[in-house]
Design a protein around this motif. Structure first.
Motif, PDB file in Angstrom:
ATOM      1  N   SER A 105      83.631 124.433  58.232  1.00  0.00           N
ATOM      2  CA  SER A 105      83.315 125.303  59.366  1.00  0.00           C
ATOM      3  C   SER A 105      84.570 125.671  60.142  1.00  0.00           C
ATOM      4  CB  SER A 105      82.331 124.602  60.313  1.00  0.00           C
ATOM      5  OG  SER A 105      81.111 124.371  59.650  1.00  0.00           O
ATOM      6  N   ALA A 106      85.624 124.880  59.985  1.00  0.00           N
ATOM      7  CA  ALA A 106      86.853 125.108  60.762  1.00  0.00           C
ATOM      8  C   ALA A 106      88.065 125.436  59.900  1.00  0.00           C
ATOM      9  CB  ALA A 106      87.157 123.860  61.606  1.00  0.00           C
ATOM     10  N   HIS A 107      87.930 125.298  58.572  1.00  0.00           N
ATOM     11  CA  HIS A 107      89.072 125.498  57.674  1.00  0.00           C
ATOM     12  C   HIS A 107      88.580 126.147  56.378  1.00  0.00           C
ATOM     13  CE1 HIS A 107      91.542 122.744  60.154  1.00  0.00           C
ATOM     14  NE2 HIS A 107      90.431 122.064  60.266  1.00  0.00           N
ATOM     15  N   PRO A 108      89.405 126.980  55.757  1.00  0.00           N
ATOM     16  CA  PRO A 108      88.939 127.637  54.532  1.00  0.00           C
ATOM     17  C   PRO A 108      88.881 126.693  53.330  1.00  0.00           C
ATOM     18  CG  PRO A 108      91.211 128.282  55.018  1.00  0.00           C
ATOM     19  CD  PRO A 108      90.728 127.479  56.195  1.00  0.00           C
ATOM     20  N   TYR A 109      89.725 125.654  53.336  1.00  0.00           N
ATOM     21  CA  TYR A 109      89.775 124.712  52.211  1.00  0.00           C
ATOM     22  C   TYR A 109      89.870 123.292  52.764  1.00  0.00           C
ATOM     23  CZ  TYR A 109      90.642 128.999  49.628  1.00  0.00           C
ATOM     24  OH  TYR A 109      90.523 130.260  49.114  1.00  0.00           O
ATOM     25  N   PHE A 110      89.929 122.303  51.874  1.00  0.00           N
ATOM     26  CA  PHE A 110      89.870 120.914  52.344  1.00  0.00           C
ATOM     27  C   PHE A 110      91.192 120.378  52.867  1.00  0.00           C
ATOM     28  CE2 PHE A 110      85.809 121.162  50.320  1.00  0.00           C
ATOM     29  CZ  PHE A 110      85.033 120.443  51.209  1.00  0.00           C
ATOM     30  N   VAL A 111      92.298 120.812  52.298  1.00  0.00           N
ATOM     31  CA  VAL A 111      93.604 120.259  52.685  1.00  0.00           C
ATOM     32  C   VAL A 111      94.464 121.371  53.271  1.00  0.00           C
ATOM     33  CG1 VAL A 111      95.666 119.088  51.865  1.00  0.00           C
ATOM     34  CG2 VAL A 111      93.431 118.488  50.912  1.00  0.00           C
ATOM     35  N   GLY A 112      94.911 121.205  54.523  1.00  0.00           N
ATOM     36  CA  GLY A 112      95.639 122.268  55.180  1.00  0.00           C
ATOM     37  C   GLY A 112      94.780 123.519  55.158  1.00  0.00           C
ATOM     38  N   ASP A 113      95.374 124.655  54.899  1.00  0.00           N
ATOM     39  CA  ASP A 113      94.580 125.877  54.779  1.00  0.00           C
ATOM     40  C   ASP A 113      94.727 126.500  53.398  1.00  0.00           C
ATOM     41  OD1 ASP A 113      93.375 125.816  57.283  1.00  0.00           O
ATOM     42  OD2 ASP A 113      95.103 126.778  58.244  1.00  0.00           O
ATOM     43  N   ALA A 114      95.068 125.661  52.397  1.00  0.00           N
ATOM     44  CA  ALA A 114      95.329 126.191  51.062  1.00  0.00           C
ATOM     45  C   ALA A 114      94.442 125.539  50.008  1.00  0.00           C
ATOM     46  CB  ALA A 114      96.803 125.970  50.697  1.00  0.00           C
ATOM     47  N   TYR A 115      94.125 126.282  48.993  1.00  0.00           N
ATOM     48  CA  TYR A 115      93.364 125.800  47.835  1.00  0.00           C
ATOM     49  C   TYR A 115      94.158 124.711  47.124  1.00  0.00           C
ATOM     50  CZ  TYR A 115      90.968 126.297  43.261  1.00  0.00           C
ATOM     51  OH  TYR A 115      90.275 126.088  42.103  1.00  0.00           O
ATOM     52  N   SER A 116      93.470 123.620  46.757  1.00  0.00           N
ATOM     53  CA  SER A 116      94.151 122.487  46.115  1.00  0.00           C
ATOM     54  C   SER A 116      93.208 121.797  45.128  1.00  0.00           C
ATOM     55  CB  SER A 116      94.601 121.468  47.170  1.00  0.00           C
ATOM     56  OG  SER A 116      93.475 120.735  47.646  1.00  0.00           O
ATOM     57  N   ILE A 117      93.718 120.774  44.480  1.00  0.00           N
ATOM     58  CA  ILE A 117      92.867 120.008  43.564  1.00  0.00           C
ATOM     59  C   ILE A 117      91.733 119.282  44.296  1.00  0.00           C
ATOM     60  CG2 ILE A 117      94.473 119.748  41.623  1.00  0.00           C
ATOM     61  CD1 ILE A 117      95.340 117.046  42.785  1.00  0.00           C
ATOM     62  N   ALA A 118      91.834 119.100  45.594  1.00  0.00           N
ATOM     63  CA  ALA A 118      90.694 118.546  46.340  1.00  0.00           C
ATOM     64  C   ALA A 118      89.514 119.518  46.287  1.00  0.00           C
ATOM     65  CB  ALA A 118      91.083 118.263  47.790  1.00  0.00           C
ATOM     66  N   ASP A 119      89.814 120.818  46.374  1.00  0.00           N
ATOM     67  CA  ASP A 119      88.737 121.820  46.254  1.00  0.00           C
ATOM     68  C   ASP A 119      88.131 121.799  44.854  1.00  0.00           C
ATOM     69  OD1 ASP A 119      88.951 123.305  48.934  1.00  0.00           O
ATOM     70  OD2 ASP A 119      91.019 123.324  48.222  1.00  0.00           O
ATOM     71  N   ILE A 120      88.984 121.702  43.836  1.00  0.00           N
ATOM     72  CA  ILE A 120      88.463 121.657  42.463  1.00  0.00           C
ATOM     73  C   ILE A 120      87.543 120.446  42.295  1.00  0.00           C
ATOM     74  CG2 ILE A 120      89.114 121.297  40.040  1.00  0.00           C
ATOM     75  CD1 ILE A 120      91.583 123.031  40.544  1.00  0.00           C
ATOM     76  N   ALA A 121      88.002 119.277  42.783  1.00  0.00           N
ATOM     77  CA  ALA A 121      87.205 118.055  42.630  1.00  0.00           C
ATOM     78  C   ALA A 121      85.841 118.211  43.292  1.00  0.00           C
ATOM     79  CB  ALA A 121      87.951 116.866  43.212  1.00  0.00           C
ATOM     80  N   LEU A 122      85.812 118.785  44.499  1.00  0.00           N
ATOM     81  CA  LEU A 122      84.541 118.894  45.224  1.00  0.00           C
ATOM     82  C   LEU A 122      83.687 120.068  44.761  1.00  0.00           C
ATOM     83  CD1 LEU A 122      85.833 117.723  48.678  1.00  0.00           C
ATOM     84  CD2 LEU A 122      83.801 116.808  47.523  1.00  0.00           C
ATOM     85  N   PHE A 123      84.329 121.094  44.238  1.00  0.00           N
ATOM     86  CA  PHE A 123      83.585 122.267  43.764  1.00  0.00           C
ATOM     87  C   PHE A 123      82.700 121.919  42.561  1.00  0.00           C
ATOM     88  CE2 PHE A 123      83.267 126.005  40.974  1.00  0.00           C
ATOM     89  CZ  PHE A 123      82.737 126.945  41.839  1.00  0.00           C
ATOM     90  N   ALA A 124      83.225 121.067  41.677  1.00  0.00           N
ATOM     91  CA  ALA A 124      82.616 120.858  40.356  1.00  0.00           C
ATOM     92  C   ALA A 124      81.113 120.589  40.434  1.00  0.00           C
ATOM     93  CB  ALA A 124      83.334 119.728  39.626  1.00  0.00           C
ATOM     94  N   TYR A 125      80.718 119.636  41.263  1.00  0.00           N
ATOM     95  CA  TYR A 125      79.289 119.339  41.361  1.00  0.00           C
ATOM     96  C   TYR A 125      78.618 120.009  42.549  1.00  0.00           C
ATOM     97  CZ  TYR A 125      79.585 115.973  37.562  1.00  0.00           C
ATOM     98  OH  TYR A 125      79.748 115.384  36.339  1.00  0.00           O
ATOM     99  N   THR A 126      79.383 120.407  43.572  1.00  0.00           N
ATOM    100  CA  THR A 126      78.742 121.044  44.731  1.00  0.00           C
ATOM    101  C   THR A 126      78.119 122.381  44.346  1.00  0.00           C
ATOM    102  OG1 THR A 126      80.366 120.018  46.214  1.00  0.00           O
ATOM    103  CG2 THR A 126      79.101 121.869  47.079  1.00  0.00           C
ATOM    104  N   HIS A 127      78.843 123.173  43.568  1.00  0.00           N
ATOM    105  CA  HIS A 127      78.355 124.537  43.323  1.00  0.00           C
ATOM    106  C   HIS A 127      77.114 124.552  42.429  1.00  0.00           C
ATOM    107  CE1 HIS A 127      80.273 124.459  39.362  1.00  0.00           C
ATOM    108  NE2 HIS A 127      79.861 125.678  39.123  1.00  0.00           N
ATOM    109  N   VAL A 128      76.819 123.429  41.770  1.00  0.00           N
ATOM    110  CA  VAL A 128      75.594 123.342  40.974  1.00  0.00           C
ATOM    111  C   VAL A 128      74.632 122.301  41.564  1.00  0.00           C
ATOM    112  CG1 VAL A 128      76.534 124.248  38.817  1.00  0.00           C
ATOM    113  CG2 VAL A 128      76.768 121.785  39.341  1.00  0.00           C
ATOM    114  N   ALA A 129      74.793 122.006  42.846  1.00  0.00           N
ATOM    115  CA  ALA A 129      73.935 120.996  43.475  1.00  0.00           C
ATOM    116  C   ALA A 129      72.461 121.400  43.436  1.00  0.00           C
ATOM    117  CB  ALA A 129      74.382 120.741  44.920  1.00  0.00           C
TER     118      ALA A 129
END
Lengths: 201, 201
Positions: free
Chosen positions: B145-169
């Motif tokens: 709600s306050a940031h576009p991605y999980f770490v700083g304001d940039a896309y990272s492997i943290a986004d990849i890790a969380l995207f994998a199962y979230t987008h098919v939840a």
């Protein structure tokens, strides 16, 4: 100075306390009683929305949760976290193993058996935790039968992460004596410089 | 050249496949059917005693398990894993969150609902998975709600890790539409260069 919010009888918090001792890092420790709901207050959730200890305050308003992420942060630049690419990945491999395949069985069995009343309904979960907990101990035994530590041949934060709940696995009912290489490794870890024991009050 | 042993419809394997695509890293992919026991053979267990995919072959006889450790290894030196101490710790914080507080609920609900027969006894676990899965989505919603991605304001492997199962939840029955910031983040991730979708056959 670092501040740690932690629960001294929790293995995840103990990881951080042990590393801080071994690296002789000055810090303050704020005892946080998870059993009394101290991680569920609005103040705590503002620091860690996931409501868990340990939590490291790195600076004003800057908090780091997740015990193993805290180990990586604090060990940066020390011999306890390898600086080379393979060594770091291999260390993380064992730390993710710990959080996914080990802690949810070995730590949870300990929590139920040691901290909940004997007639608590969660006792029913314990037999189901043994299968996967013993599987994790088997994976550790295989590694430690051929190597003194988890990463390369040197003590690292992977050992700290896995030691925390393994050395008290008997609290949950696990028969550690079936794993001689794990048992010998526990003694090697406990003989490290500036080792401190888990508080088990 | 890297070789990956993975199961294409598994979110943990997909993390590796997506990163390899985005970093354009040459590799071979050996499809490994977990439902048919391919991770339980003596040959597989010799490569990963924990019997899980994905598994990255880095060199002759050198294997790296644990999806998130693989992401760290492969992203080393790229903009997807921050090089500074705080950035790395903050990335790991979200990756440990994913494996401990997210995947065991959101991925397991999906596995039971999508890959086991409707009359399977494990369906009884699913309601119990929703409480903690929704709690994880709530933690993500607060961050996003306050940031576009999980770490700083940039896309990272943290986004990849969380995207994998979230987008098919939703496969597991989670109502993602209750989380508008998570839903908008899913669209941002899917719009990244060289994005590839999860195979959902």
């Amino acid at each position: 100075m670092y501040k740690v919010l932690g629960t001294s009888h929790s293995g995840n918090s103990y990881k951080v306390k042990l590393l801080l001792s071994q690296l002789q890092i000055p810090h303050t420790w704020q005892e946080t009683d998870i059993l009394q709901g101290a991680t569920r207050t609005p103040e705590f959730l503002a620091m860690n929305p996931n409501g868990k200890v340990p939590l490291l305050q790195v600076g004003p308003g800057r908090y780091l949760p997740e015990s193993n992420a805290i180990l990586c942060y604090l060990a940066d630049g020390s011999p306890l976290w390898p600086a080379d690419r393979w060594g770091r990945a291999d260390t993380l491999r064992w730390m993710f193993f710990e959080q996914y395949s080990h802690e949810p069985y070995i730590a949870v069995a300990r929590f139920i058996m040691k901290f909940l009343p004997p007639d608590h309904s969660r006792r029913a979960e314990v037999p189901g935790l043994y299968d996967r907990g013993y599987k994790a101990l088997g994976v550790m035994e295989q590694r430690l039968s051929a190597h003194p530590y988890f990463v390369g041949d040197a003590y690292s934060i992977a050992d700290i992460a896995l030691f925390a709940y393994t050395h008290v696995a008997a609290d949950g009912g696990f028969a550690l004596e079936r794993y001689p290489a794990v048992t010998a490794w526990i003694e090697r870890v406990a003989a490290q410089p500036r080792f401190i024991p888990l508080e088990t009050h």
